[in-house]
Write a protein that holds these residues in place. Structure first.
Motif, PDB file in Angstrom:
ATOM      1  N   ASN A  10      69.307 -59.730  49.644  1.00 18.42           N
ATOM      2  CA  ASN A  10      70.350 -59.647  48.610  1.00 18.42           C
ATOM      3  C   ASN A  10      70.556 -61.000  47.909  1.00 18.42           C
ATOM      4  O   ASN A  10      71.415 -61.787  48.271  1.00 18.42           O
ATOM      5  N   LYS A  11      69.733 -61.236  46.867  1.00 17.31           N
ATOM      6  CA  LYS A  11      69.764 -62.545  46.203  1.00 17.31           C
ATOM      7  C   LYS A  11      71.065 -62.777  45.460  1.00 17.31           C
ATOM      8  O   LYS A  11      71.513 -63.912  45.306  1.00 17.31           O
ATOM      9  N   GLU A  12      71.717 -61.688  44.983  1.00 14.67           N
ATOM     10  CA  GLU A  12      72.950 -61.862  44.200  1.00 14.67           C
ATOM     11  C   GLU A  12      74.024 -62.569  45.024  1.00 14.67           C
ATOM     12  O   GLU A  12      74.790 -63.375  44.484  1.00 14.67           O
ATOM     13  N   VAL A  14      63.670 -62.979  52.605  1.00 15.66           N
ATOM     14  CA  VAL A  14      62.876 -61.749  52.483  1.00 15.66           C
ATOM     15  C   VAL A  14      62.280 -61.625  51.081  1.00 15.66           C
ATOM     16  O   VAL A  14      61.186 -61.081  50.915  1.00 15.66           O
ATOM     17  N   ASP A  15      62.976 -62.126  50.080  1.00 13.55           N
ATOM     18  CA  ASP A  15      62.461 -62.051  48.713  1.00 13.55           C
ATOM     19  C   ASP A  15      61.031 -62.584  48.751  1.00 13.55           C
ATOM     20  O   ASP A  15      60.776 -63.669  49.305  1.00 13.55           O
ATOM     21  N   SER A  16      60.089 -61.818  48.199  1.00 19.81           N
ATOM     22  CA  SER A  16      58.668 -62.123  48.462  1.00 19.81           C
ATOM     23  C   SER A  16      58.282 -63.530  48.017  1.00 19.81           C
ATOM     24  O   SER A  16      57.498 -64.204  48.693  1.00 19.81           O
ATOM     25  N   GLU A  17      58.849 -63.995  46.879  1.00 18.58           N
ATOM     26  CA  GLU A  17      58.490 -65.324  46.375  1.00 18.58           C
ATOM     27  C   GLU A  17      58.985 -66.405  47.328  1.00 18.58           C
ATOM     28  O   GLU A  17      58.274 -67.362  47.627  1.00 18.58           O
ATOM     29  N   HIS A  18      60.222 -66.254  47.781  1.00 19.01           N
ATOM     30  CA  HIS A  18      60.824 -67.268  48.650  1.00 19.01           C
ATOM     31  C   HIS A  18      60.189 -67.246  50.023  1.00 19.01           C
ATOM     32  O   HIS A  18      60.026 -68.274  50.673  1.00 19.01           O
ATOM     33  N   MET A  31      65.413 -61.530  34.323  1.00 19.21           N
ATOM     34  CA  MET A  31      66.591 -62.113  34.974  1.00 19.21           C
ATOM     35  C   MET A  31      66.299 -62.251  36.460  1.00 19.21           C
ATOM     36  O   MET A  31      66.787 -63.173  37.125  1.00 19.21           O
ATOM     37  N   ASN A  32      65.464 -61.332  36.985  1.00 20.86           N
ATOM     38  CA  ASN A  32      65.113 -61.447  38.407  1.00 20.86           C
ATOM     39  C   ASN A  32      64.535 -62.830  38.719  1.00 20.86           C
ATOM     40  O   ASN A  32      64.891 -63.440  39.719  1.00 20.86           O
ATOM     41  N   LYS A  33      63.667 -63.324  37.825  1.00 26.32           N
ATOM     42  CA  LYS A  33      63.069 -64.649  38.089  1.00 26.32           C
ATOM     43  C   LYS A  33      64.131 -65.734  37.947  1.00 26.32           C
ATOM     44  O   LYS A  33      64.101 -66.743  38.646  1.00 26.32           O
ATOM     45  N   LEU A  78      67.367 -65.352  38.655  1.00 25.79           N
ATOM     46  CA  LEU A  78      68.161 -65.314  39.897  1.00 25.79           C
ATOM     47  C   LEU A  78      67.352 -65.962  41.025  1.00 25.79           C
ATOM     48  O   LEU A  78      67.898 -66.687  41.860  1.00 25.79           O
ATOM     49  N   GLU A  79      66.047 -65.718  41.006  1.00 25.76           N
ATOM     50  CA  GLU A  79      65.192 -66.291  42.064  1.00 25.76           C
ATOM     51  C   GLU A  79      65.068 -67.814  41.949  1.00 25.76           C
ATOM     52  O   GLU A  79      64.912 -68.505  42.955  1.00 25.76           O
ATOM     53  N   LEU A  80      65.130 -68.299  40.724  1.00 22.85           N
ATOM     54  CA  LEU A  80      65.099 -69.752  40.527  1.00 22.85           C
ATOM     55  C   LEU A  80      66.349 -70.370  41.182  1.00 22.85           C
ATOM     56  O   LEU A  80      66.264 -71.370  41.916  1.00 22.85           O
TER      57      LEU A  80
HETATM   58 MG    MG Z   1      61.246 -61.365  44.345  1.00 23.97          MG
END
Ligand code: MG
Ligand code: NAD
Length: 396
Positions: free
Chosen positions: A126-128, A151-155, A224-226, A228-230
């Motif tokens: 839950n990145k939010e 868990v977020d695949s990039e992180h 926006m996903n990227k 939020l991921e940043l």
């Molecule tokens: Mg991701």
């Protein structure tokens, strides 16, 4: 010893992937607590398969229906809790070893915070929650002595590509030049810009590589996903925005990379399947079977990389601006985005109006430091009210 797992948001896409991995590794993990919003039929099926001791549903009416189903089927070993209070506190139950935070949006903040406890693994999808509450979230992890795993695949890819941490998720940045955060560009990467205004929710949710919930799918289409991921990367790895570069990689095979001072670049690769990062976090520092097919390099054949185009992805530009402003800006950005995406998904605004709602909300609000949970919640609420008013004007 079997690890006892609590899944917040068990009926969603991440919940399903997590339960699949756990199902393949029953000797190692047991499912103790599951939560959901309204989908009582799905939660009933999960109770049959996994026999949790506690389930909690945000919607009281749905919880009553689940209770009846469990009773009819003589499954009274599962206790059913209901309502926001129950969801917000259930992860604090004793004897849990692993909490998987997979509720979508700001609704996941309090439930996740309540699960952060000494020696527990917190698997964050839950990145939010992290975007809203960054410093506070990280300080609770630190104070409680919990183990935060992304868990977020990039992180997760960045975590795997960084110098091996010696202490839980605290990363060692020695010798690191830059983090390269990859993103597919979503379903509209090659669409003519003038075609974007008429894109439907189903078209926006048809991600070329990943099968995800509808909110994150729209976030991927706007990028926006990227954004939020940043923000997520800056908090998780304690780096500045200048240390992170966004790279478009349409095939979603390289899940992110770390470049080093000596010119080396370490990437984590795999098929786009969330069971890989979930399994990595569940077992870390060991490895377990995730049910994911090995990569077939001959069928992939080609990996491409390109710069992001900010005209195509104004939401990404807004997220970068919000990080630079700091203070409450990421929290406001996130709240306005949740309202705008919901309005787009229910056909109240156009795809291209998502960025307008967010930008206007940011322009209307003052930015201030967020020092405690009350301030975070009230900023989130105010930004939602303002964004809702902008949506109402646009949809007249
Ligand atoms: Mg991701
Ligand atoms: P989803 O929509 O498929 O599932 C969301 C879950 O949250 C469901 O179990 C739902 O019941 C629960 N929920 C929703 N609103 C709630 C509320 N108000 N109160 C309590 N529970 C509520 O979403 P998803 O795709 O599984 O994503 C979950 C989270 O993981 C998101 O924050 C997303 O950004 C993140 N994430 C997802 C993926 C993916 O591949 N799906 C990848 C990386 C990160």
């Amino acid at each position: 010893m079997v690890s006892r797992v609590c899944i917040l948001g068990a009926t969603g896409s991440i919940g399903a992937s997590a339960l699949d991995v756990i199902g393949r590794n029953r000797d190692e993990y047991s499912v103790d607590i599951l939560t959901a919003n309204t989908n009582f039929q799905k939660l009933f099926q999960l109770c049959k398969q996994h026999e949790p001791s506690i389930v909690a549903m945000a919607c009281a009416e749905s919880a009553e229906k689940l209770k009846s189903l469990l009773k009819e089927n003589n499954m009274l070993q599962t206790t059913v809790l209901s309502g926001t209070e129950a969801i917000n506190n259930v992860a604090s139950t004793d004897n849990i070893d692993i909490v998987i935070a997979a509720i979508v949006g700001s609704a996941g903040l309090l439930p996740t915070l309540s699960g952060i406890k000494k020696n527990r693994k917190i698997l964050l999808a839950n990145k939010e929650a992290l975007v809203m509450s960054g410093d506070l979230f990280m300080s609770v992890i630190e104070r409680e002595g919990a183990i935060l795993l992304p868990v977020d695949s990039e992180h997760n890819a960045i975590f795997q590509s960084l110098p091996q941490p010696t202490e839980f998720a605290k990363t060692n940045l020695k010798g690191v030049h830059q983090i390269l955060l990859t993103g597919s560009g979503g379903p509209f990467l090659k669409e003519p810009l003038e075609a974007l205004a008429s894109k439907t929710p189903d078209e926006a949710c048809a991600h070329p590589n990943w099968d995800m919930g509808r909110k994150i799918s729209v976030d991927s289409a706007t990028m926006m996903n990227k954004g939020l991921e940043l923000i997520e990367a800056c908090y998780l790895f304690n780096v500045a925005i200048e240390d992170v570069e966004i790279v478009i990689h349409p095939q979603s095979i390289v899940h992110s990379m770390v470049s080093y001072l000596d010119g080396s670049v370490i990437a984590q690769m795999g098929n786009p399947d969330m069971r890989t990062p979930i399994a990595h976090c569940l077992a870390w520092p060991k490895r377990i079977d995730a049910g994911v097919k090995p990569l077939d390099f001959y069928s992939i054949a080609k990996l491409e990389f390109q710069n992001p185009d900010y005209e195509r992805y104004p939401c990404l530009r807004l997220a970068i601006e919000a990080v630079k402003i700091g203070d409450s800006a990421p929290c406001i950005l996130n709240a306005a985005n949740e309202i705008a995406v919901d309005a787009f998904l229910s056909d109240r605004i156009k795809f291209t109006e998502i960025a307008k709602v967010i930008e206007t909300t940011l322009n209307k609000m003052e930015f201030e430091p967020l020092l405690n949970i009350e301030q975070i919640i009230s900023t989130d609420k105010l930004a939602r009210n303002i964004a809702n008013a902008i949506v109402s004007e646009l949809s007249l």
